[in-house]
Design a protein around this motif. Sequence first.
Motif, PDB file in Angstrom:
ATOM      1  N   THR A  52     103.846  71.274  30.972  1.00  0.00           N
ATOM      2  CA  THR A  52     104.690  71.750  29.883  1.00  0.00           C
ATOM      3  C   THR A  52     106.066  71.109  30.052  1.00  0.00           C
ATOM      4  O   THR A  52     106.236  70.237  30.915  1.00  0.00           O
ATOM      5  CB  THR A  52     104.770  73.296  29.870  1.00  0.00           C
ATOM      6  OG1 THR A  52     105.544  73.706  28.730  1.00  0.00           O
ATOM      7  CG2 THR A  52     105.395  73.854  31.127  1.00  0.00           C
ATOM      8  N   TYR A  53     107.048  71.517  29.234  1.00  0.00           N
ATOM      9  CA  TYR A  53     108.346  70.856  29.279  1.00  0.00           C
ATOM     10  C   TYR A  53     109.481  71.869  29.106  1.00  0.00           C
ATOM     11  O   TYR A  53     109.321  72.893  28.429  1.00  0.00           O
ATOM     12  CB  TYR A  53     108.463  69.810  28.161  1.00  0.00           C
ATOM     13  CG  TYR A  53     107.464  68.684  28.256  1.00  0.00           C
ATOM     14  CD1 TYR A  53     107.774  67.503  28.942  1.00  0.00           C
ATOM     15  CD2 TYR A  53     106.211  68.797  27.654  1.00  0.00           C
ATOM     16  CE1 TYR A  53     106.847  66.473  29.025  1.00  0.00           C
ATOM     17  CE2 TYR A  53     105.284  67.755  27.734  1.00  0.00           C
ATOM     18  CZ  TYR A  53     105.616  66.596  28.423  1.00  0.00           C
ATOM     19  OH  TYR A  53     104.705  65.575  28.507  1.00  0.00           O
ATOM     20  N   THR A  54     110.619  71.554  29.701  1.00  0.00           N
ATOM     21  CA  THR A  54     111.835  72.302  29.382  1.00  0.00           C
ATOM     22  C   THR A  54     112.280  71.904  27.977  1.00  0.00           C
ATOM     23  O   THR A  54     111.738  70.964  27.390  1.00  0.00           O
ATOM     24  CB  THR A  54     112.964  71.993  30.379  1.00  0.00           C
ATOM     25  OG1 THR A  54     113.290  70.587  30.277  1.00  0.00           O
ATOM     26  CG2 THR A  54     112.559  72.317  31.805  1.00  0.00           C
ATOM     27  N   ASN A  55     113.283  72.586  27.450  1.00  0.00           N
ATOM     28  CA  ASN A  55     113.776  72.271  26.111  1.00  0.00           C
ATOM     29  C   ASN A  55     115.281  72.511  26.066  1.00  0.00           C
ATOM     30  O   ASN A  55     115.901  72.853  27.080  1.00  0.00           O
ATOM     31  CB  ASN A  55     113.050  73.113  25.062  1.00  0.00           C
ATOM     32  CG  ASN A  55     113.046  74.588  25.433  1.00  0.00           C
ATOM     33  OD1 ASN A  55     114.112  75.164  25.662  1.00  0.00           O
ATOM     34  ND2 ASN A  55     111.866  75.196  25.527  1.00  0.00           N
ATOM     35  N   ARG A  88     114.248  66.866  27.339  1.00  0.00           N
ATOM     36  CA  ARG A  88     113.299  67.723  28.044  1.00  0.00           C
ATOM     37  C   ARG A  88     112.929  67.105  29.391  1.00  0.00           C
ATOM     38  O   ARG A  88     113.109  65.905  29.608  1.00  0.00           O
ATOM     39  CB  ARG A  88     112.041  67.955  27.205  1.00  0.00           C
ATOM     40  CG  ARG A  88     111.221  66.685  26.944  1.00  0.00           C
ATOM     41  CD  ARG A  88     109.986  67.008  26.111  1.00  0.00           C
ATOM     42  NE  ARG A  88     109.070  65.871  26.052  1.00  0.00           N
ATOM     43  CZ  ARG A  88     107.851  65.910  25.527  1.00  0.00           C
ATOM     44  NH1 ARG A  88     107.405  67.038  24.993  1.00  0.00           N
ATOM     45  NH2 ARG A  88     107.077  64.845  25.524  1.00  0.00           N
ATOM     46  N   HIS A  89     112.432  67.937  30.292  1.00  0.00           N
ATOM     47  CA  HIS A  89     111.954  67.489  31.598  1.00  0.00           C
ATOM     48  C   HIS A  89     110.558  68.057  31.830  1.00  0.00           C
ATOM     49  O   HIS A  89     110.249  69.181  31.410  1.00  0.00           O
ATOM     50  CB  HIS A  89     112.887  67.966  32.721  1.00  0.00           C
ATOM     51  CG  HIS A  89     114.258  67.366  32.647  1.00  0.00           C
ATOM     52  ND1 HIS A  89     114.542  66.085  33.078  1.00  0.00           N
ATOM     53  CD2 HIS A  89     115.430  67.869  32.179  1.00  0.00           C
ATOM     54  CE1 HIS A  89     115.829  65.836  32.888  1.00  0.00           C
ATOM     55  NE2 HIS A  89     116.389  66.896  32.340  1.00  0.00           N
ATOM     56  N   GLN A  90     109.727  67.298  32.500  1.00  0.00           N
ATOM     57  CA  GLN A  90     108.356  67.735  32.764  1.00  0.00           C
ATOM     58  C   GLN A  90     108.333  68.938  33.705  1.00  0.00           C
ATOM     59  O   GLN A  90     109.115  69.022  34.651  1.00  0.00           O
ATOM     60  CB  GLN A  90     107.546  66.603  33.386  1.00  0.00           C
ATOM     61  CG  GLN A  90     107.212  65.477  32.428  1.00  0.00           C
ATOM     62  CD  GLN A  90     106.361  64.406  33.100  1.00  0.00           C
ATOM     63  OE1 GLN A  90     106.522  64.111  34.279  1.00  0.00           O
ATOM     64  NE2 GLN A  90     105.448  63.823  32.357  1.00  0.00           N
TER      65      GLN A  90
END
Length: 666
Positions: A284-287, A331-333
């Motif tokens: 998923t990813y940050t936002n 975003r970051h993984q």
Amino acid sequence: SEKRWKTTWSMKSLENSVWENNSDVEGNWKEAGRNIIMPYLEESYDVVVVGAGHAGCEAALACARLGLETIVFTVSVDSIALMPCNPNIGGSSKGHLVRELDALGGEMGKNIDKTFIQSKMLNESKGPAVHSLRAQADKQDYTSEMRRVLENTDHLTIRQAEVSELVVEDGVIKGVKTFSGAVYHCKAVVLATGTYLNARCIYGDVSNATGPNGLQAATHLTDSLKANGVEMFRFKTGTPARADKRSIDFTKMEEQFGDKKVVPFSFSTDPASVQKEQVSCWLTYTNEKTHEIIRANLDRSPLFSGSIKGTGPRYCPSIEDKVVKFPDKERHQVFIEPEGLYTNEMYIGGMSSSLPEDVQDEMYHSVPGLEHAKIVKNAYAIEYDCINPRQLYPTLEFKKIKGLFSGGQFNGSSGYEEAAAQGLIAGINAAMEVKGREQLVLDRSEAYIGVLIDDLVTKENHEPYRMMTSRAEYRLLLRQDNADLRLRKKGYQVGLIDEETYQAVLRKEEAIQKEIERTEHATIGGTPEVQKLLEEKGSTLLKSGTTIAELIRRPELNYEDLAPIDKERPELPWDVKQQVEINLKYEGYIKRQLKQVEQFKKLEAKKIPEDLDYEKVGSLRIEARQKLEEYRPISIGQASRISGVSPADISVLLVYLEQYRRNSNS
């Protein structure tokens, strides 16, 4: 092992003994004292290993398997081979280290093969130089299996105690003392204390004087090290939160599967034994909302408020570090990885943090799929004491204390794999020291382990060191697939590889060479069958005869593709066929790197006398003289890699050494 007990007067113990035995209090004090044995003992071993993490396990096993009476100390036997952070072994470049360690006779590769729950070969879309194995571990199984191996290894004793002091006489290690006062005499010591020395776990305003996972910190050894002239650093690392699997919405995440065909880490593992059902990981990813929460609370982060003094790893930053240093990233993984089959804990990879508990809660809940996640363990940063590794020889022995070796995060590195690799080398060389044999040094052209250790002892490292494929100049030669061909012989010479295993790798080497020679001479013409296969593979049709080797060299073809038209092809194991294909396809590049290695070896072979006085080397720049005096390199090659020593300085040094040798011979 030899044991000698010290008797010590203790009024309370004497009194208890007297009353328990109904002895006459006035008449039997002397007799009671004579019969009481107090728990202040002395024991003698060949090697003492301090710490039973990934480095300590490899060091202890190496020494014991080489026949030396070895004792390994740990603050808790439950922390043997503990995985306090990520639940995996291997990864880019780290997989190389594990396979090299296995080729030399180490245990990590065998252990992960027995306990993995998912396995992937990374970077398969790229060239073979950067292919790297990575396996998700069942943490509990990994730890318990390694402990079982240690407990059932001859000549190896496990002891739960905190080592608090080194016993050094005239610059030579003589033993260690524990916090209880016990003395353990020995001929060599390996320090593998990991992140336990004066450890402090921190998140927000919370600061606990504990090691990882809430285990006891080691709070006394640092003072002894400093008293013996050892220069210390203060480093930091961190770990993310763990969440309850039942509270995660995986429908909002991308499922990550393991490989259909699993390649084992250990060259001695039967490939058929590791083909099993695997569990999934999730991506998923940050936002922007996540990033806003972090930015709004940076003043509460101990990382930015100044309460954390230790230097953290540049290549494994916390999520707040990522948000600050890469503001343009939307975003970051975030990888959601199972901690094992025994638990519902899921590791939230990519989001290590030291933010306060309430901020962590809000931050994690902003990530898709984690909106309702129940946090099992908070993320935290951990500060710890480690050494400046420039104080070590490439053997990992301290320059100023004979018989004292060290490995792992104590040497200023990061990662389980880097730790295990150093632990194995430190253990081997401690054993060689005791046996009076030549110590093992791997150079940069022989192994990633050589690159790792050379970087640590030669370069200025002001942060935890992490292995990367880009650090290896000769990475096309140092592939993970040929680690056994490169290093089995060295493991055999040391004594950790048995005769049968060594002969097997010699037969493999011979089979590869014979098949390469066969393909170079096996001609093939433009028959309809051949042309049809080439057309199907999108390859240029033949206008005249060629060899099987030339066809394999074509980018669109491989060894297996040519099986239908290669009528003389012998039955070979898959790993032999793999080596044949790689050696043919990359022949030109391999030859070029081999020539570079020849030049490198010439500089490595030019040894520098240990007692060389750099003040007498005329024309050396002041900075170069200072750096050479500080590092005391063992060769011209090592000297050339020291920051602040220029090519001109090396030329001056070469001229001086030639004159030095002539004068010495005359």
